[in-house]
Write a protein that holds these residues in place. Structure first.
Motif, PDB file in Angstrom:
ATOM      1  N   SER A 209     -15.322  -2.277   9.525  1.00 51.86           N
ATOM      2  CA  SER A 209     -16.291  -3.293   9.113  1.00 51.86           C
ATOM      3  C   SER A 209     -15.667  -4.419   8.286  1.00 51.86           C
ATOM      4  O   SER A 209     -16.336  -5.412   7.994  1.00 51.86           O
ATOM      5  CB  SER A 209     -17.415  -2.637   8.309  1.00 51.86           C
ATOM      6  N   ALA A 210     -14.402  -4.290   7.912  1.00 57.66           N
ATOM      7  CA  ALA A 210     -13.750  -5.282   7.055  1.00 57.66           C
ATOM      8  C   ALA A 210     -13.599  -6.616   7.779  1.00 57.66           C
ATOM      9  O   ALA A 210     -13.213  -6.661   8.944  1.00 57.66           O
ATOM     10  CB  ALA A 210     -12.381  -4.775   6.605  1.00 57.66           C
ATOM     11  N   THR A 211     -13.905  -7.686   7.066  1.00 58.55           N
ATOM     12  CA  THR A 211     -13.638  -9.021   7.598  1.00 58.55           C
ATOM     13  C   THR A 211     -12.128  -9.215   7.640  1.00 58.55           C
ATOM     14  O   THR A 211     -11.385  -8.455   6.987  1.00 58.55           O
ATOM     15  CB  THR A 211     -14.259 -10.109   6.690  1.00 58.55           C
ATOM     16  N   PRO A 212     -11.636 -10.216   8.349  1.00 63.62           N
ATOM     17  CA  PRO A 212     -10.191 -10.453   8.342  1.00 63.62           C
ATOM     18  C   PRO A 212      -9.625 -10.621   6.924  1.00 63.62           C
ATOM     19  O   PRO A 212      -8.589 -10.039   6.595  1.00 63.62           O
ATOM     20  CB  PRO A 212     -10.036 -11.733   9.175  1.00 63.62           C
ATOM     21  N   LEU A 213     -10.314 -11.375   6.092  1.00 61.96           N
ATOM     22  CA  LEU A 213      -9.810 -11.566   4.730  1.00 61.96           C
ATOM     23  C   LEU A 213      -9.886 -10.272   3.920  1.00 61.96           C
ATOM     24  O   LEU A 213      -8.995  -9.987   3.116  1.00 61.96           O
ATOM     25  CB  LEU A 213     -10.562 -12.691   4.018  1.00 61.96           C
ATOM     26  N   ASP A 214     -10.910  -9.469   4.146  1.00 68.20           N
ATOM     27  CA  ASP A 214     -10.997  -8.174   3.454  1.00 68.20           C
ATOM     28  C   ASP A 214      -9.863  -7.245   3.891  1.00 68.20           C
ATOM     29  O   ASP A 214      -9.300  -6.515   3.068  1.00 68.20           O
ATOM     30  CB  ASP A 214     -12.345  -7.503   3.700  1.00 68.20           C
ATOM     31  N   ALA A 215      -9.517  -7.272   5.171  1.00 74.24           N
ATOM     32  CA  ALA A 215      -8.397  -6.459   5.662  1.00 74.24           C
ATOM     33  C   ALA A 215      -7.087  -6.933   5.044  1.00 74.24           C
ATOM     34  O   ALA A 215      -6.235  -6.120   4.664  1.00 74.24           O
ATOM     35  CB  ALA A 215      -8.333  -6.511   7.192  1.00 74.24           C
ATOM     36  N   VAL A 216      -6.933  -8.242   4.911  1.00 68.94           N
ATOM     37  CA  VAL A 216      -5.740  -8.789   4.260  1.00 68.94           C
ATOM     38  C   VAL A 216      -5.717  -8.371   2.790  1.00 68.94           C
ATOM     39  O   VAL A 216      -4.660  -8.016   2.254  1.00 68.94           O
ATOM     40  CB  VAL A 216      -5.683 -10.330   4.421  1.00 68.94           C
ATOM     41  N   ALA A 217      -6.858  -8.380   2.138  1.00 67.04           N
ATOM     42  CA  ALA A 217      -6.933  -7.954   0.732  1.00 67.04           C
ATOM     43  C   ALA A 217      -6.468  -6.503   0.578  1.00 67.04           C
ATOM     44  O   ALA A 217      -5.717  -6.177  -0.356  1.00 67.04           O
ATOM     45  CB  ALA A 217      -8.353  -8.123   0.194  1.00 67.04           C
ATOM     46  N   VAL A 218      -6.884  -5.651   1.497  1.00 64.06           N
ATOM     47  CA  VAL A 218      -6.436  -4.246   1.482  1.00 64.06           C
ATOM     48  C   VAL A 218      -4.915  -4.188   1.621  1.00 64.06           C
ATOM     49  O   VAL A 218      -4.235  -3.440   0.915  1.00 64.06           O
ATOM     50  CB  VAL A 218      -7.126  -3.443   2.612  1.00 64.06           C
ATOM     51  N   ALA A 219      -4.386  -5.017   2.511  1.00 66.38           N
ATOM     52  CA  ALA A 219      -2.935  -5.049   2.729  1.00 66.38           C
ATOM     53  C   ALA A 219      -2.191  -5.528   1.488  1.00 66.38           C
ATOM     54  O   ALA A 219      -1.155  -4.962   1.116  1.00 66.38           O
ATOM     55  CB  ALA A 219      -2.614  -5.938   3.927  1.00 66.38           C
ATOM     56  N   LEU A 220      -2.711  -6.554   0.848  1.00 60.95           N
ATOM     57  CA  LEU A 220      -2.059  -7.078  -0.355  1.00 60.95           C
ATOM     58  C   LEU A 220      -2.059  -6.045  -1.476  1.00 60.95           C
ATOM     59  O   LEU A 220      -1.078  -5.931  -2.220  1.00 60.95           O
ATOM     60  CB  LEU A 220      -2.736  -8.367  -0.810  1.00 60.95           C
ATOM     61  N   GLU A 221      -3.129  -5.290  -1.586  1.00 66.46           N
ATOM     62  CA  GLU A 221      -3.161  -4.224  -2.598  1.00 66.46           C
ATOM     63  C   GLU A 221      -2.132  -3.139  -2.259  1.00 66.46           C
ATOM     64  O   GLU A 221      -1.514  -2.556  -3.150  1.00 66.46           O
ATOM     65  CB  GLU A 221      -4.566  -3.643  -2.715  1.00 66.46           C
ATOM     66  N   GLY A 222      -1.945  -2.871  -0.969  1.00 65.01           N
ATOM     67  CA  GLY A 222      -0.910  -1.925  -0.558  1.00 65.01           C
ATOM     68  C   GLY A 222       0.476  -2.409  -0.936  1.00 65.01           C
ATOM     69  O   GLY A 222       1.318  -1.636  -1.406  1.00 65.01           O
ATOM     70  N   ALA A 223       0.722  -3.700  -0.740  1.00 67.13           N
ATOM     71  CA  ALA A 223       2.012  -4.281  -1.126  1.00 67.13           C
ATOM     72  C   ALA A 223       2.190  -4.209  -2.640  1.00 67.13           C
ATOM     73  O   ALA A 223       3.288  -3.922  -3.135  1.00 67.13           O
ATOM     74  CB  ALA A 223       2.099  -5.724  -0.646  1.00 67.13           C
ATOM     75  N   ALA A 224       1.109  -4.455  -3.375  1.00 71.03           N
ATOM     76  CA  ALA A 224       1.176  -4.387  -4.842  1.00 71.03           C
ATOM     77  C   ALA A 224       1.585  -2.992  -5.302  1.00 71.03           C
ATOM     78  O   ALA A 224       2.381  -2.856  -6.234  1.00 71.03           O
ATOM     79  CB  ALA A 224      -0.175  -4.777  -5.445  1.00 71.03           C
ATOM     80  N   ALA A 225       1.072  -1.981  -4.635  1.00 67.16           N
ATOM     81  CA  ALA A 225       1.412  -0.604  -5.010  1.00 67.16           C
ATOM     82  C   ALA A 225       2.908  -0.337  -4.839  1.00 67.16           C
ATOM     83  O   ALA A 225       3.517   0.370  -5.647  1.00 67.16           O
ATOM     84  CB  ALA A 225       0.593   0.385  -4.184  1.00 67.16           C
ATOM     85  N   VAL A 226       3.494  -0.914  -3.804  1.00 65.83           N
ATOM     86  CA  VAL A 226       4.927  -0.748  -3.561  1.00 65.83           C
ATOM     87  C   VAL A 226       5.745  -1.468  -4.634  1.00 65.83           C
ATOM     88  O   VAL A 226       6.749  -0.954  -5.125  1.00 65.83           O
ATOM     89  CB  VAL A 226       5.315  -1.288  -2.158  1.00 65.83           C
ATOM     90  N   LEU A 227       5.300  -2.644  -5.023  1.00 64.39           N
ATOM     91  CA  LEU A 227       6.069  -3.481  -5.948  1.00 64.39           C
ATOM     92  C   LEU A 227       5.863  -3.136  -7.425  1.00 64.39           C
ATOM     93  O   LEU A 227       6.715  -3.447  -8.254  1.00 64.39           O
ATOM     94  CB  LEU A 227       5.713  -4.954  -5.728  1.00 64.39           C
ATOM     95  N   GLU A 228       4.755  -2.523  -7.746  1.00 66.96           N
ATOM     96  CA  GLU A 228       4.363  -2.333  -9.143  1.00 66.96           C
ATOM     97  C   GLU A 228       5.443  -1.668  -9.998  1.00 66.96           C
ATOM     98  O   GLU A 228       5.687  -2.104 -11.120  1.00 66.96           O
ATOM     99  CB  GLU A 228       3.069  -1.520  -9.228  1.00 66.96           C
ATOM    100  N   ALA A 229       6.069  -0.661  -9.495  1.00 66.15           N
ATOM    101  CA  ALA A 229       7.067   0.069 -10.285  1.00 66.15           C
ATOM    102  C   ALA A 229       8.356  -0.722 -10.458  1.00 66.15           C
ATOM    103  O   ALA A 229       9.235  -0.305 -11.213  1.00 66.15           O
ATOM    104  CB  ALA A 229       7.369   1.412  -9.627  1.00 66.15           C
ATOM    105  N   ARG A 230       8.454  -1.864  -9.788  1.00 70.46           N
ATOM    106  CA  ARG A 230       9.699  -2.635  -9.825  1.00 70.46           C
ATOM    107  C   ARG A 230       9.509  -4.001 -10.478  1.00 70.46           C
ATOM    108  O   ARG A 230      10.143  -4.969 -10.095  1.00 70.46           O
ATOM    109  CB  ARG A 230      10.209  -2.790  -8.403  1.00 70.46           C
ATOM    110  N   GLN A 231       8.642  -4.090 -11.454  1.00 68.40           N
ATOM    111  CA  GLN A 231       8.328  -5.392 -12.035  1.00 68.40           C
ATOM    112  C   GLN A 231       9.548  -6.075 -12.659  1.00 68.40           C
ATOM    113  O   GLN A 231       9.765  -7.261 -12.439  1.00 68.40           O
ATOM    114  CB  GLN A 231       7.210  -5.283 -13.066  1.00 68.40           C
ATOM    115  N   GLU A 232      10.326  -5.364 -13.437  1.00 68.95           N
ATOM    116  CA  GLU A 232      11.493  -5.997 -14.064  1.00 68.95           C
ATOM    117  C   GLU A 232      12.490  -6.448 -13.003  1.00 68.95           C
ATOM    118  O   GLU A 232      13.062  -7.532 -13.103  1.00 68.95           O
ATOM    119  CB  GLU A 232      12.156  -5.057 -15.074  1.00 68.95           C
ATOM    120  N   HIS A 233      12.693  -5.637 -11.994  1.00 66.30           N
ATOM    121  CA  HIS A 233      13.558  -6.032 -10.881  1.00 66.30           C
ATOM    122  C   HIS A 233      13.003  -7.292 -10.221  1.00 66.30           C
ATOM    123  O   HIS A 233      13.745  -8.236  -9.928  1.00 66.30           O
ATOM    124  CB  HIS A 233      13.660  -4.891  -9.862  1.00 66.30           C
ATOM    125  N   ALA A 234      11.695  -7.319  -9.991  1.00 63.29           N
ATOM    126  CA  ALA A 234      11.061  -8.479  -9.365  1.00 63.29           C
ATOM    127  C   ALA A 234      11.230  -9.727 -10.224  1.00 63.29           C
ATOM    128  O   ALA A 234      11.484 -10.821  -9.694  1.00 63.29           O
ATOM    129  CB  ALA A 234       9.582  -8.204  -9.114  1.00 63.29           C
TER     130      ALA A 234
END
Length: 188
Positions: free
Chosen positions: A76-101
């Motif tokens: 049922s997700a709109t295209p932008l809602d699906a992208v939002a889910v994806a961006l949150e997934g990317a955030a989860a990957v990056l979160e532990a690497r903030q200083e590196h980022a």
């Protein structure tokens, strides 16, 4: 550090980032990276095509995370809602690497060639999002637009995250940026 120690790739990446921050990207050689990591230049080139790729090696993992998250978003997700889910997934990957980022971004900000390479990476992430949306049945124009907007939101949120002093998670910046986008497009 002996050559027998594990995680040559990680050691090379850490040594490269340290040297890029200390000396600058242009003033750092592959030989210096390998030496700092306790490895040979030959080992460096087994893991990375060139010294730029050390900074962009995680791009394929991020593309996979984005595409997978779009595919797993509720039907049922709109295209932008699906992208939002994806961006949150990317955030989860990056979160532990903030200083590196943060350090990585400072190196990229100081070098035009790396800034161009970062734009290429972001374009590939947008293409991955667009492809994943089309696989969900979204028409090409809507998929492309949602993907590009999503990457713009990601860039804005990521910059705020690496520049912040308040300790917020990347996902929070993404949610705030999406809310801001929705307010702007709603005319609020």
């Amino acid at each position: 550090m002996g050559r027998w120690q594990p995680d040559a790739r990680g050691r090379l990446a850490q040594a490269a980032l340290e040297l890029y921050v200390e000396r600058g990207f242009d003033r750092t050689s592959v030989a210096e990276i390998a030496e700092r990591a306790g490895l040979t230049e030959r080992t460096f080139f087994r893991h990375y095509a060139d010294k730029r790729e050390v900074l962009f090696a995680g791009s394929s993992e991020l593309r996979d995370v984005l595409a997978s998250a779009v595919a797993q978003a509720p039907e049922s997700a709109t295209p932008l809602d699906a992208v939002a889910v994806a961006l949150e997934g990317a955030a989860a990957v990056l979160e532990a690497r903030q200083e590196h980022a943060r350090q990585r971004q400072s190196v990229i900000d100081a070098n035009t060639e790396l800034q161009e390479r970062e734009l290429i990476k972001l374009a590939s992430l947008s293409a991955a999002l667009s492809d994943a949306l089309r696989q969900r049945g979204v028409d090409e124009a809507s998929a492309g637009l949602a993907a590009e907007v999503g990457i713009a939101v990601f860039k804005f949120a990521f910059r705020r995250w690496v520049d912040q002093t308040e300790g917020k998670e990347l996902a929070q910046f993404i949610r705030e940026s999406l809310a801001g986008l929705r307010a702007v497009t709603a005319g609020a």
